[in-house]
Design a protein around this motif. Structure first.
Motif, PDB file in Angstrom:
ATOM      1  N   SER A 209      14.399  20.860  -8.120  1.00 38.01           N
ATOM      2  CA  SER A 209      15.524  21.613  -8.668  1.00 38.01           C
ATOM      3  C   SER A 209      14.954  22.939  -9.166  1.00 38.01           C
ATOM      4  O   SER A 209      13.965  22.960  -9.903  1.00 38.01           O
ATOM      5  N   SER A 210      15.564  24.024  -8.748  1.00 41.40           N
ATOM      6  CA  SER A 210      15.077  25.361  -9.120  1.00 41.40           C
ATOM      7  C   SER A 210      13.599  25.525  -8.792  1.00 41.40           C
ATOM      8  O   SER A 210      12.817  26.043  -9.581  1.00 41.40           O
ATOM      9  N   ASN A 211      13.212  25.010  -7.639  1.00 41.42           N
ATOM     10  CA  ASN A 211      11.849  25.103  -7.131  1.00 41.42           C
ATOM     11  C   ASN A 211      10.820  24.372  -7.995  1.00 41.42           C
ATOM     12  O   ASN A 211       9.636  24.659  -7.938  1.00 41.42           O
ATOM     13  N   LYS A 212      11.272  23.452  -8.839  1.00 46.77           N
ATOM     14  CA  LYS A 212      10.368  22.633  -9.647  1.00 46.77           C
ATOM     15  C   LYS A 212      10.521  21.183  -9.216  1.00 46.77           C
ATOM     16  O   LYS A 212      11.613  20.727  -8.909  1.00 46.77           O
ATOM     17  N   VAL A 213       9.432  20.463  -9.212  1.00 46.58           N
ATOM     18  CA  VAL A 213       9.465  19.036  -8.895  1.00 46.58           C
ATOM     19  C   VAL A 213      10.004  18.300 -10.113  1.00 46.58           C
ATOM     20  O   VAL A 213       9.436  18.376 -11.197  1.00 46.58           O
ATOM     21  N   ILE A 214      11.113  17.594  -9.917  1.00 46.98           N
ATOM     22  CA  ILE A 214      11.691  16.829 -11.031  1.00 46.98           C
ATOM     23  C   ILE A 214      11.472  15.334 -10.860  1.00 46.98           C
ATOM     24  O   ILE A 214      11.645  14.576 -11.795  1.00 46.98           O
ATOM     25  N   ALA A 215      11.075  14.922  -9.644  1.00 43.94           N
ATOM     26  CA  ALA A 215      10.796  13.499  -9.423  1.00 43.94           C
ATOM     27  C   ALA A 215       9.881  13.338  -8.215  1.00 43.94           C
ATOM     28  O   ALA A 215      10.059  13.984  -7.197  1.00 43.94           O
ATOM     29  N   ASP A 216       8.889  12.469  -8.364  1.00 43.50           N
ATOM     30  CA  ASP A 216       8.050  12.040  -7.251  1.00 43.50           C
ATOM     31  C   ASP A 216       8.644  10.751  -6.709  1.00 43.50           C
ATOM     32  O   ASP A 216       9.041   9.878  -7.484  1.00 43.50           O
ATOM     33  N   MET A 217       8.695  10.625  -5.388  1.00 43.00           N
ATOM     34  CA  MET A 217       9.280   9.429  -4.783  1.00 43.00           C
ATOM     35  C   MET A 217       8.299   8.846  -3.769  1.00 43.00           C
ATOM     36  O   MET A 217       8.365   9.138  -2.571  1.00 43.00           O
ATOM     37  N   PRO A 218       7.370   7.993  -4.240  1.00 46.34           N
ATOM     38  CA  PRO A 218       6.401   7.396  -3.331  1.00 46.34           C
ATOM     39  C   PRO A 218       7.021   6.286  -2.483  1.00 46.34           C
ATOM     40  O   PRO A 218       7.921   5.574  -2.933  1.00 46.34           O
ATOM     41  N   LEU A 219       6.531   6.172  -1.246  1.00 48.47           N
ATOM     42  CA  LEU A 219       6.959   5.118  -0.332  1.00 48.47           C
ATOM     43  C   LEU A 219       5.836   4.098  -0.236  1.00 48.47           C
ATOM     44  O   LEU A 219       4.665   4.462  -0.067  1.00 48.47           O
ATOM     45  N   TYR A 220       6.182   2.811  -0.338  1.00 46.55           N
ATOM     46  CA  TYR A 220       5.204   1.738  -0.240  1.00 46.55           C
ATOM     47  C   TYR A 220       5.542   0.820   0.926  1.00 46.55           C
ATOM     48  O   TYR A 220       6.709   0.478   1.134  1.00 46.55           O
ATOM     49  N   GLN A 221       4.512   0.461   1.678  1.00 45.26           N
ATOM     50  CA  GLN A 221       4.641  -0.565   2.710  1.00 45.26           C
ATOM     51  C   GLN A 221       4.339  -1.893   2.043  1.00 45.26           C
ATOM     52  O   GLN A 221       3.341  -2.025   1.337  1.00 45.26           O
ATOM     53  N   ILE A 222       5.207  -2.854   2.254  1.00 48.45           N
ATOM     54  CA  ILE A 222       5.052  -4.181   1.664  1.00 48.45           C
ATOM     55  C   ILE A 222       5.011  -5.186   2.795  1.00 48.45           C
ATOM     56  O   ILE A 222       5.906  -5.207   3.643  1.00 48.45           O
ATOM     57  N   ALA A 223       3.966  -6.005   2.809  1.00 45.38           N
ATOM     58  CA  ALA A 223       3.800  -6.998   3.870  1.00 45.38           C
ATOM     59  C   ALA A 223       3.691  -8.387   3.259  1.00 45.38           C
ATOM     60  O   ALA A 223       2.933  -8.592   2.312  1.00 45.38           O
TER      61      ALA A 223
ATOM     62  N   GLU B 279       0.835  -1.197   0.000  1.00 46.70           N
ATOM     63  CA  GLU B 279       0.000   0.000   0.000  1.00 46.70           C
ATOM     64  C   GLU B 279       0.872   1.251   0.000  1.00 46.70           C
ATOM     65  O   GLU B 279       1.998   1.245   0.491  1.00 46.70           O
ATOM     66  N   PHE B 280       0.313   2.310  -0.553  1.00 44.66           N
ATOM     67  CA  PHE B 280       0.971   3.607  -0.602  1.00 44.66           C
ATOM     68  C   PHE B 280       1.010   4.196   0.804  1.00 44.66           C
ATOM     69  O   PHE B 280       0.032   4.144   1.533  1.00 44.66           O
ATOM     70  N   VAL B 281       2.169   4.772   1.191  1.00 44.37           N
ATOM     71  CA  VAL B 281       2.316   5.373   2.525  1.00 44.37           C
ATOM     72  C   VAL B 281       2.421   6.890   2.422  1.00 44.37           C
ATOM     73  O   VAL B 281       1.669   7.617   3.065  1.00 44.37           O
ATOM     74  N   ASN B 282       3.377   7.384   1.631  1.00 43.62           N
ATOM     75  CA  ASN B 282       3.556   8.827   1.476  1.00 43.62           C
ATOM     76  C   ASN B 282       4.378   9.105   0.230  1.00 43.62           C
ATOM     77  O   ASN B 282       4.753   8.186  -0.486  1.00 43.62           O
ATOM     78  N   GLU B 283       4.659  10.393   0.015  1.00 50.40           N
ATOM     79  CA  GLU B 283       5.415  10.764  -1.167  1.00 50.40           C
ATOM     80  C   GLU B 283       6.351  11.924  -0.825  1.00 50.40           C
ATOM     81  O   GLU B 283       5.974  12.838  -0.100  1.00 50.40           O
ATOM     82  N   GLN B 284       7.560  11.845  -1.334  1.00 49.15           N
ATOM     83  CA  GLN B 284       8.505  12.951  -1.239  1.00 49.15           C
ATOM     84  C   GLN B 284       8.739  13.472  -2.653  1.00 49.15           C
ATOM     85  O   GLN B 284       8.484  12.766  -3.635  1.00 49.15           O
ATOM     86  N   HIS B 285       9.238  14.684  -2.735  1.00 49.53           N
ATOM     87  CA  HIS B 285       9.547  15.264  -4.041  1.00 49.53           C
ATOM     88  C   HIS B 285      11.021  15.632  -4.111  1.00 49.53           C
ATOM     89  O   HIS B 285      11.590  16.111  -3.139  1.00 49.53           O
ATOM     90  N   ARG B 286      11.620  15.384  -5.242  1.00 51.34           N
ATOM     91  CA  ARG B 286      12.966  15.871  -5.523  1.00 51.34           C
ATOM     92  C   ARG B 286      12.789  17.137  -6.358  1.00 51.34           C
ATOM     93  O   ARG B 286      12.086  17.111  -7.360  1.00 51.34           O
TER      94      ARG B 286
END
Length: 110
Positions: A45-59, A36-43
């Motif tokens: 550059s120059s105040n623009k989102v260049i990558a979404d980095m979702p975190l998943y819990q795996i059981a 399941e999806f847990v959260n998301e961080q953004h990478r």
């Protein structure tokens, strides 16, 4: 190794265990994988989102032992997937002891 969400799904399926998102059907046979999806961080550059980095819990849900996580660990290690340590959480379900062995994987979606 950074992987996309689709790569993560494909790799989990290569473990040979059934894979379900959020919850398994009541007819699912142990062991199986739930994620399941847990959260998301953004990478940024120059105040623009260049990558979404979702975190998943795996059981890995099982009525067996920690040996049931080996197929998943093996494919994660084979593909160089970075995952957190597995933690076991037992609970009772229909008078049986069930254990969830939980880890987390951060993906990158550019």
């Amino acid at each position: 190794m950074q992987i996309s969400f689709q790569q993560l799904r494909t790799i989990m399926k290569e473990s040979g265990l059934p894979v379900y998102r959020d919850s398994a059907p009541t007819t699912a046979q142990y062991p199986y994988i739930e994620y399941e999806f847990v959260n998301e961080q953004h990478r940024r550059s120059s105040n623009k989102v260049i990558a979404d980095m979702p975190l998943y819990q795996i059981a890995v849900v099982t009525n067996g032992t920690e040996a049931d996580i080996k197929p998943l660990k093996d494919v994660f290690n084979q593909y160089g997937v970075s995952y957190q340590q597995f933690d076991g959480f037992p609970y009772d379900e229909n008078d049986s002891t069930i254990t969830q062995f939980i880890t987390y994987v951060r993906c990158i979606n550019e």
